[in-house]
Design a protein around this motif. Structure first.
Motif, mmCIF file in Angstrom:
data_model
loop_
_atom_site.group_PDB
_atom_site.id
_atom_site.type_symbol
_atom_site.label_atom_id
_atom_site.label_comp_id
_atom_site.label_asym_id
_atom_site.label_seq_id
_atom_site.Cartn_x
_atom_site.Cartn_y
_atom_site.Cartn_z
ATOM 1 N N SER A 190 1.048 -0.928 0.061
ATOM 2 C CA SER A 190 0.078 0.648 0.159
ATOM 3 C C SER A 190 0.670 1.025 0.300
ATOM 4 O O SER A 190 0.826 2.604 -0.845
ATOM 5 N N VAL A 191 2.155 1.033 0.855
ATOM 6 C CA VAL A 191 2.934 2.585 1.509
ATOM 7 C C VAL A 191 3.437 2.939 -0.561
ATOM 8 O O VAL A 191 3.862 3.452 -0.989
ATOM 9 N N ARG A 192 4.026 1.579 -1.424
ATOM 10 C CA ARG A 192 4.949 1.759 -2.244
ATOM 11 C C ARG A 192 4.175 1.991 -3.246
ATOM 12 O O ARG A 192 4.079 2.883 -4.176
ATOM 13 N N ASP A 193 2.439 1.434 -3.094
ATOM 14 C CA ASP A 193 1.575 1.797 -4.235
ATOM 15 C C ASP A 193 1.219 3.330 -4.258
ATOM 16 O O ASP A 193 1.146 3.792 -5.681
ATOM 17 N N LYS A 194 1.276 3.987 -3.322
ATOM 18 C CA LYS A 194 0.856 5.600 -2.886
ATOM 19 C C LYS A 194 1.964 6.022 -3.356
ATOM 20 O O LYS A 194 1.645 6.852 -4.103
ATOM 21 N N SER A 195 3.183 5.592 -3.308
ATOM 22 C CA SER A 195 4.094 6.631 -3.663
ATOM 23 C C SER A 195 4.598 6.945 -5.008
ATOM 24 O O SER A 195 5.367 7.480 -5.663
ATOM 25 N N GLU A 196 4.036 5.954 -5.570
ATOM 26 C CA GLU A 196 3.759 5.519 -6.931
ATOM 27 C C GLU A 196 2.603 6.284 -7.819
ATOM 28 O O GLU A 196 2.597 6.147 -9.649
ATOM 29 N N GLY A 197 1.635 6.676 -7.062
ATOM 30 C CA GLY A 197 0.397 7.964 -8.096
ATOM 31 C C GLY A 197 -0.684 6.128 -7.501
ATOM 32 O O GLY A 197 -1.635 6.868 -8.436
ATOM 33 N N ILE A 198 -0.054 4.937 -7.516
ATOM 34 C CA ILE A 198 -0.916 4.063 -7.780
ATOM 35 C C ILE A 198 -2.204 4.005 -6.783
ATOM 36 O O ILE A 198 -1.765 4.456 -5.253
ATOM 37 N N HIS A 199 -3.274 4.277 -7.086
ATOM 38 C CA HIS A 199 -4.285 4.652 -5.880
ATOM 39 C C HIS A 199 -4.726 3.561 -5.091
ATOM 40 O O HIS A 199 -4.885 2.627 -5.557
ATOM 41 N N VAL A 200 -4.594 4.021 -4.084
ATOM 42 C CA VAL A 200 -5.016 3.214 -2.781
ATOM 43 C C VAL A 200 -5.845 3.449 -1.840
ATOM 44 O O VAL A 200 -5.765 4.845 -1.327
ATOM 45 N N THR A 201 -7.468 2.631 -1.931
ATOM 46 C CA THR A 201 -8.436 3.396 -1.140
ATOM 47 C C THR A 201 -7.558 4.159 0.669
ATOM 48 O O THR A 201 -7.113 3.091 1.098
ATOM 49 N N GLY A 202 -8.082 4.612 1.467
ATOM 50 C CA GLY A 202 -8.549 5.378 2.500
ATOM 51 C C GLY A 202 -8.044 3.934 3.320
ATOM 52 O O GLY A 202 -7.353 3.755 3.786
ATOM 53 N N ILE A 203 -9.672 3.521 3.669
ATOM 54 C CA ILE A 203 -9.933 2.711 3.748
ATOM 55 C C ILE A 203 -8.617 1.461 3.601
ATOM 56 O O ILE A 203 -8.617 0.875 5.292
ATOM 57 N N TYR A 204 -8.515 0.411 2.440
ATOM 58 C CA TYR A 204 -7.539 -0.296 2.347
ATOM 59 C C TYR A 204 -5.655 0.321 3.822
ATOM 60 O O TYR A 204 -5.546 -1.183 4.147
ATOM 61 N N PHE A 205 -5.676 1.320 2.983
ATOM 62 C CA PHE A 205 -4.339 2.224 3.936
ATOM 63 C C PHE A 205 -4.554 1.850 5.379
ATOM 64 O O PHE A 205 -3.802 0.908 5.801
ATOM 65 N N GLY A 206 -5.285 2.214 5.796
ATOM 66 C CA GLY A 206 -5.981 1.995 7.474
ATOM 67 C C GLY A 206 -6.224 0.707 7.561
ATOM 68 O O GLY A 206 -5.864 0.822 8.857
ATOM 69 N N VAL A 207 -6.813 0.225 7.070
ATOM 70 C CA VAL A 207 -6.958 -1.323 7.459
ATOM 71 C C VAL A 207 -5.664 -2.103 7.494
ATOM 72 O O VAL A 207 -4.940 -2.769 8.320
ATOM 73 N N SER A 208 -4.645 -2.155 6.792
ATOM 74 C CA SER A 208 -3.758 -2.523 6.463
ATOM 75 C C SER A 208 -2.394 -1.929 7.768
ATOM 76 O O SER A 208 -1.779 -2.910 8.173
ATOM 77 N N TRP A 209 -2.685 -0.765 8.362
ATOM 78 C CA TRP A 209 -1.654 -0.184 9.518
ATOM 79 C C TRP A 209 -2.678 -0.963 10.264
ATOM 80 O O TRP A 209 -1.987 -1.220 11.485
ATOM 81 N N PHE A 210 -3.658 -0.546 10.780
ATOM 82 C CA PHE A 210 -4.785 -1.017 11.891
ATOM 83 C C PHE A 210 -3.884 -2.996 11.848
ATOM 84 O O PHE A 210 -3.930 -3.113 13.058
ATOM 85 N N ALA A 211 -4.270 -3.813 11.155
ATOM 86 C CA ALA A 211 -3.649 -4.386 11.029
ATOM 87 C C ALA A 211 -2.674 -5.452 11.558
ATOM 88 O O ALA A 211 -2.119 -6.197 12.013
#
Length: 143
Positions: free
Chosen positions: A61-82
């Motif tokens: 998710s972090v890599r996708d965001k840094s490369e400009g690939i859309h990552v939904t906020g909910i998935y990013f948040g769930v990844s951190w939470f997990a």
């Protein structure tokens, strides 16, 4: 000027796989040889699998965001939470376990080594895939 991704060196790829396999294998071998009840072993094994998956998912998710690939906020948040949940589950389990401090430290360190290795392996796989796509595109343009 965009930064060009270089293929990871063979040494880094090998070190990443060794870190992941050594950390995970040490954790699992420690569980296998422990005197814990089967349900306790299952708990720690599940926490390891959950942690490995969560670390890989967050890194992607972090890599996708840094490369400009859309990552939904909910998935990013769930990844951190997990990832935080997996680490907290291990900490709470070890805190309440009737293990020696050396055993608790062994499980904590092998868990963290496994997570680090999994993130590095996933990064290498991603870098190599991008590098091979760039290399293939360059070869096609030269023809």
């Amino acid at each position: 000027m965009p930064s060009k991704i270089q293929a990871p060196t063979g040494a880094f790829v090998a070190a990443s796989w060794v870190a992941m396999l050594c950390g995970s294998a040490a954790f699992i071998i420690g569980l296998w040889n422990s005197t814990m009840q089967l349900n306790e072993r299952g708990y720690y094994f599940t926490v390891l699998l959950f942690g490995l998956y969560a670390a890989i998912s967050l890194q992607k998710s972090v890599r996708d965001k840094s490369e400009g690939i859309h990552v939904t906020g909910i998935y990013f948040g769930v990844s951190w939470f997990a990832l935080v949940a997996a680490i907290m589950l291990l900490v709470i389990g070890l805190w309440n376990a009737s293990l020696q401090y050396s055993e608790k430290g062994f499980y904590a360190m092998s868990f963290i080594l496994g997570l680090f290795g999994a993130v590095a392996v996933q990064k290498n796989i991603r870098d190599m895939a991008v590098f091979h796509v760039d290399t293939d595109m360059t070869h096609h343009q030269e023809e």
